[in-house]
Write a protein that holds these residues in place. Structure first.
Motif, PDB file in Angstrom:
ATOM      1  N   LEU A 126      -6.533  -1.202 -12.043  1.00 42.94           N
ATOM      2  CA  LEU A 126      -5.254  -1.156 -11.929  1.00 42.94           C
ATOM      3  C   LEU A 126      -4.184  -2.236 -12.004  1.00 42.94           C
ATOM      4  O   LEU A 126      -3.440  -2.165 -12.987  1.00 42.94           O
ATOM      5  N   LEU A 127      -4.561  -2.403 -11.041  1.00 46.12           N
ATOM      6  CA  LEU A 127      -3.422  -3.207 -10.795  1.00 46.12           C
ATOM      7  C   LEU A 127      -3.527  -4.614 -11.644  1.00 46.12           C
ATOM      8  O   LEU A 127      -2.792  -5.099 -12.209  1.00 46.12           O
ATOM      9  N   GLY A 128      -4.608  -5.247 -11.691  1.00 50.23           N
ATOM     10  CA  GLY A 128      -4.800  -6.183 -13.132  1.00 50.23           C
ATOM     11  C   GLY A 128      -5.062  -5.759 -14.720  1.00 50.23           C
ATOM     12  O   GLY A 128      -5.405  -6.851 -15.078  1.00 50.23           O
ATOM     13  N   SER A 129      -4.319  -5.049 -14.300  1.00 54.74           N
ATOM     14  CA  SER A 129      -4.574  -4.149 -16.169  1.00 54.74           C
ATOM     15  C   SER A 129      -3.373  -5.075 -16.904  1.00 54.74           C
ATOM     16  O   SER A 129      -4.024  -4.995 -17.857  1.00 54.74           O
ATOM     17  N   GLY A 130      -2.705  -5.541 -16.441  1.00 53.47           N
ATOM     18  CA  GLY A 130      -2.220  -6.916 -17.262  1.00 53.47           C
ATOM     19  C   GLY A 130      -0.358  -5.535 -17.912  1.00 53.47           C
ATOM     20  O   GLY A 130       0.099  -6.138 -18.953  1.00 53.47           O
ATOM     21  N   ASP A 131      -1.084  -4.523 -17.152  1.00 51.09           N
ATOM     22  CA  ASP A 131       0.671  -2.834 -18.482  1.00 51.09           C
ATOM     23  C   ASP A 131       1.339  -2.499 -17.083  1.00 51.09           C
ATOM     24  O   ASP A 131       0.665  -2.022 -16.297  1.00 51.09           O
ATOM     25  N   ARG A 132       2.158  -2.852 -17.120  1.00 49.13           N
ATOM     26  CA  ARG A 132       3.110  -2.311 -16.529  1.00 49.13           C
ATOM     27  C   ARG A 132       2.856  -0.351 -15.936  1.00 49.13           C
ATOM     28  O   ARG A 132       2.917  -0.471 -14.435  1.00 49.13           O
ATOM     29  N   HIS A 133       3.121   0.239 -16.783  1.00 51.20           N
ATOM     30  CA  HIS A 133       2.610   1.596 -16.461  1.00 51.20           C
ATOM     31  C   HIS A 133       1.313   1.432 -15.657  1.00 51.20           C
ATOM     32  O   HIS A 133       1.090   2.493 -14.452  1.00 51.20           O
ATOM     33  N   LEU A 134       0.002   1.135 -15.988  1.00 51.09           N
ATOM     34  CA  LEU A 134      -1.122   1.044 -15.227  1.00 51.09           C
ATOM     35  C   LEU A 134      -0.880  -0.062 -13.660  1.00 51.09           C
ATOM     36  O   LEU A 134      -1.838   0.818 -12.417  1.00 51.09           O
ATOM     37  N   ARG A 135      -0.501   0.018 -13.894  1.00 54.22           N
ATOM     38  CA  ARG A 135       0.034  -1.195 -12.537  1.00 54.22           C
ATOM     39  C   ARG A 135       0.599  -0.231 -11.557  1.00 54.22           C
ATOM     40  O   ARG A 135       0.761   0.029 -10.271  1.00 54.22           O
ATOM     41  N   LEU A 136       2.234   0.581 -12.353  1.00 51.84           N
ATOM     42  CA  LEU A 136       2.888   1.832 -11.226  1.00 51.84           C
ATOM     43  C   LEU A 136       1.505   2.711 -11.129  1.00 51.84           C
ATOM     44  O   LEU A 136       1.340   3.087  -9.415  1.00 51.84           O
ATOM     45  N   LEU A 137       0.344   3.249 -11.487  1.00 49.43           N
ATOM     46  CA  LEU A 137      -0.363   4.027 -10.563  1.00 49.43           C
ATOM     47  C   LEU A 137      -1.544   3.633 -10.067  1.00 49.43           C
ATOM     48  O   LEU A 137      -1.524   3.839  -9.195  1.00 49.43           O
ATOM     49  N   GLY A 138      -1.668   2.039 -10.559  1.00 53.11           N
ATOM     50  CA  GLY A 138      -2.316   1.911  -9.232  1.00 53.11           C
ATOM     51  C   GLY A 138      -1.879   1.140  -8.139  1.00 53.11           C
ATOM     52  O   GLY A 138      -1.968   1.442  -6.958  1.00 53.11           O
ATOM     53  N   TRP A 139      -0.431   1.581  -8.159  1.00 57.64           N
ATOM     54  CA  TRP A 139       0.613   0.972  -6.601  1.00 57.64           C
ATOM     55  C   TRP A 139       0.929   2.497  -5.375  1.00 57.64           C
ATOM     56  O   TRP A 139       0.605   2.342  -4.960  1.00 57.64           O
ATOM     57  N   VAL A 140       0.509   3.436  -6.673  1.00 65.90           N
ATOM     58  CA  VAL A 140       1.018   5.177  -5.937  1.00 65.90           C
ATOM     59  C   VAL A 140      -0.066   5.252  -5.676  1.00 65.90           C
ATOM     60  O   VAL A 140      -0.066   6.122  -4.709  1.00 65.90           O
ATOM     61  N   ALA A 141      -1.487   5.139  -6.463  1.00 66.09           N
ATOM     62  CA  ALA A 141      -2.685   5.024  -5.323  1.00 66.09           C
ATOM     63  C   ALA A 141      -2.851   4.680  -4.358  1.00 66.09           C
ATOM     64  O   ALA A 141      -3.517   5.165  -3.484  1.00 66.09           O
ATOM     65  N   GLY A 142      -2.649   3.159  -4.515  1.00 62.18           N
ATOM     66  CA  GLY A 142      -3.138   2.612  -3.751  1.00 62.18           C
ATOM     67  C   GLY A 142      -1.813   2.898  -1.721  1.00 62.18           C
ATOM     68  O   GLY A 142      -2.569   3.236  -1.231  1.00 62.18           O
ATOM     69  N   LEU A 143       0.267   3.161  -2.374  1.00 60.08           N
ATOM     70  CA  LEU A 143       0.196   3.678  -1.069  1.00 60.08           C
ATOM     71  C   LEU A 143      -0.341   4.392  -1.147  1.00 60.08           C
ATOM     72  O   LEU A 143      -0.501   5.147   0.442  1.00 60.08           O
ATOM     73  N   GLY A 144      -0.676   5.928  -1.442  1.00 61.71           N
ATOM     74  CA  GLY A 144      -1.220   6.996  -1.658  1.00 61.71           C
ATOM     75  C   GLY A 144      -2.231   6.505  -0.170  1.00 61.71           C
ATOM     76  O   GLY A 144      -2.550   7.640   0.399  1.00 61.71           O
ATOM     77  N   ALA A 145      -3.754   5.984  -0.397  1.00 56.68           N
ATOM     78  CA  ALA A 145      -4.313   5.987  -0.268  1.00 56.68           C
ATOM     79  C   ALA A 145      -4.157   5.473   1.208  1.00 56.68           C
ATOM     80  O   ALA A 145      -4.898   5.491   2.652  1.00 56.68           O
ATOM     81  N   LEU A 146      -3.221   4.445   1.847  1.00 60.81           N
ATOM     82  CA  LEU A 146      -2.348   4.249   2.661  1.00 60.81           C
ATOM     83  C   LEU A 146      -2.300   5.072   3.647  1.00 60.81           C
ATOM     84  O   LEU A 146      -2.217   5.472   4.684  1.00 60.81           O
ATOM     85  N   ALA A 147      -1.762   6.189   3.277  1.00 61.38           N
ATOM     86  CA  ALA A 147      -1.075   7.102   3.675  1.00 61.38           C
ATOM     87  C   ALA A 147      -1.679   8.526   4.488  1.00 61.38           C
ATOM     88  O   ALA A 147      -1.686   8.947   5.213  1.00 61.38           O
ATOM     89  N   CYS A 148      -3.227   9.047   2.731  1.00 60.63           N
ATOM     90  CA  CYS A 148      -3.830   9.827   3.308  1.00 60.63           C
ATOM     91  C   CYS A 148      -4.683   9.101   4.398  1.00 60.63           C
ATOM     92  O   CYS A 148      -5.136   9.653   5.764  1.00 60.63           O
ATOM     93  N   ALA A 149      -4.633   7.909   4.991  1.00 58.70           N
ATOM     94  CA  ALA A 149      -5.926   7.283   5.910  1.00 58.70           C
ATOM     95  C   ALA A 149      -4.931   6.906   6.724  1.00 58.70           C
ATOM     96  O   ALA A 149      -5.847   7.506   8.416  1.00 58.70           O
ATOM     97  N   LEU A 150      -3.781   6.694   7.502  1.00 59.03           N
ATOM     98  CA  LEU A 150      -2.816   7.310   9.083  1.00 59.03           C
ATOM     99  C   LEU A 150      -2.891   8.986   8.796  1.00 59.03           C
ATOM    100  O   LEU A 150      -2.963   8.958   9.754  1.00 59.03           O
ATOM    101  N   LEU A 151      -2.617   9.871   8.164  1.00 57.65           N
ATOM    102  CA  LEU A 151      -2.038  11.298   7.870  1.00 57.65           C
ATOM    103  C   LEU A 151      -3.207  11.849   8.473  1.00 57.65           C
ATOM    104  O   LEU A 151      -3.248  12.920   9.259  1.00 57.65           O
ATOM    105  N   TRP A 152      -4.871  12.098   7.376  1.00 60.68           N
ATOM    106  CA  TRP A 152      -5.377  12.720   7.355  1.00 60.68           C
ATOM    107  C   TRP A 152      -7.308  11.893   7.581  1.00 60.68           C
ATOM    108  O   TRP A 152      -7.319  12.058   6.649  1.00 60.68           O
TER     109      TRP A 152
END
Length: 213
Positions: A143-169
Motif C-alpha cells: 500500500l505504501l509503495g503503491s504510488g497512489d496517494r489514496h492507497l498510501r493513506l490507507l497504508g498509513w492508517v492501517a500501519g498506525l492502527g497496527a501499532l495502536a492495537c499492539a500497544l492496547l490489545w
C-alpha cells in the motif's frame, strides 16, 4: 468491531455494503480486486460474530482469511491495480508468509478466547514474531509503495492502527487490527472511482504508465 457479536454484525454489514458499492464503482477493471477488499473484510467481521457464538467453523474461516489469505490477497490486488514492481515483491513476501500460516491451520485447531471485550486467537504458528513482521511488511509495504496517494493513506492508517492495537490489545492484536483494517478499507470506496492518472505519484526516473515501480 470485535467488541461483541452485535458490533461485528453491524460493522461487518456496513463495511461489506461499502465494499459492494466500491466494486460496482471499479467495474470490470484491474482495480476490481482491491476495490472489493472492504467486501471481503466486511464478510470477515460477520464471520467473527459466529466466533462469539462459539461456532468452530467460524473460527476456522476467520483464521483462514486473517492469516494466510490477507497477506497474499492485499499485495496481489495492489499489484493488479498498479502494476508496481514493489507490489510484486510484496506479493512474493506475502506468499512466503502465507504458506507456513496455512500449514499451521492444517495442523492445529483454531482456538479463540474472550479477553474482556476482545477476542484472542491461538493457532500454534511457528516463529510468530517473524511471520507477523513479514505479514505487515507485505500488506503495508504494498500500500505504501503503491504510488497512489489514496492507497498510501490507507497504508498509513492501517500501519498506525497496527501499532495502536499492539500497544492496547496485545493478546487480541490480530482480531482488533483486522477490525480496524476493515473500517479503514472503506477509504477504497473513493479510490475506486478516481482516475488512476489523477492519484498516482510518478517518480522522476519512471515515466508515466511504465508500471515498473
Amino acid at each position: 468491531m470485535c467488541w461483541s457479536a452485535q458490533a461485528d454484525l453491524v460493522a461487518g454489514a456496513a463495511v461489506a455494503a461499502v465494499g459492494a458499492a466500491a466494486a460496482v464503482r471499479a467495474g470490470a477493471t484491474r482495480r476490481l480486486p482491491l476495490a472489493a477488499l472492504p467486501l471481503l473484510l466486511g464478510a470477515h467481521q460477520l464471520v467473527e460474530a459466529g466466533v462469539w457464538a462459539g461456532w468452530a467453523w467460524a473460527r476456522t474461516v476467520w483464521a483462514v482469511v486473517a492469516l494466510p489469505l490477507l497477506p497474499l490477497y492485499v499485495p496481489a490486488a495492489v499489484w493488479c491495480a498498479t502494476r508496481r514492481r514493489s507490489a510484486a515483491w510484496c506479493t512474493l513476501l506475502g506468499a512466503a508468509v502465507a504458506v507456513p500460516l496455512a500449514l499451521a491451520l492444517v495442523r492445529h485447531p483454531v482456538a479463540a478466547h474472550a479477553h474482556g471485550h476482545t477476542l484472542g486467537y491461538a493457532v500454534g504458528v511457528p516463529a510468530p514474531g517473524l511471520l507477523l513482521a513479514g505479514y505487515l511488511a507485505a500488506v503495508l509495504g504494498a500500500l505504501l509503495g503503491s504510488g497512489d496517494r489514496h492507497l498510501r493513506l490507507l497504508g498509513w492508517v492501517a500501519g498506525l492502527g497496527a501499532l495502536a492495537c499492539a500497544l492496547l490489545w496485545r493478546l487480541a492484536f490480530v482480531s482488533t487490527w483486522c477490525a480496524l483494517a476493515a473500517l479503514a478499507s472503506v477509504l477504497l470506496y473513493r479510490w475506486a472511482a478516481v482516475n488512476p492518472s489523477s492519484s498516482a505519484s510518478t517518480s522522476p526516473t519512471e515515466p508515466p504508465g511504465s508500471g515498473t515501480g
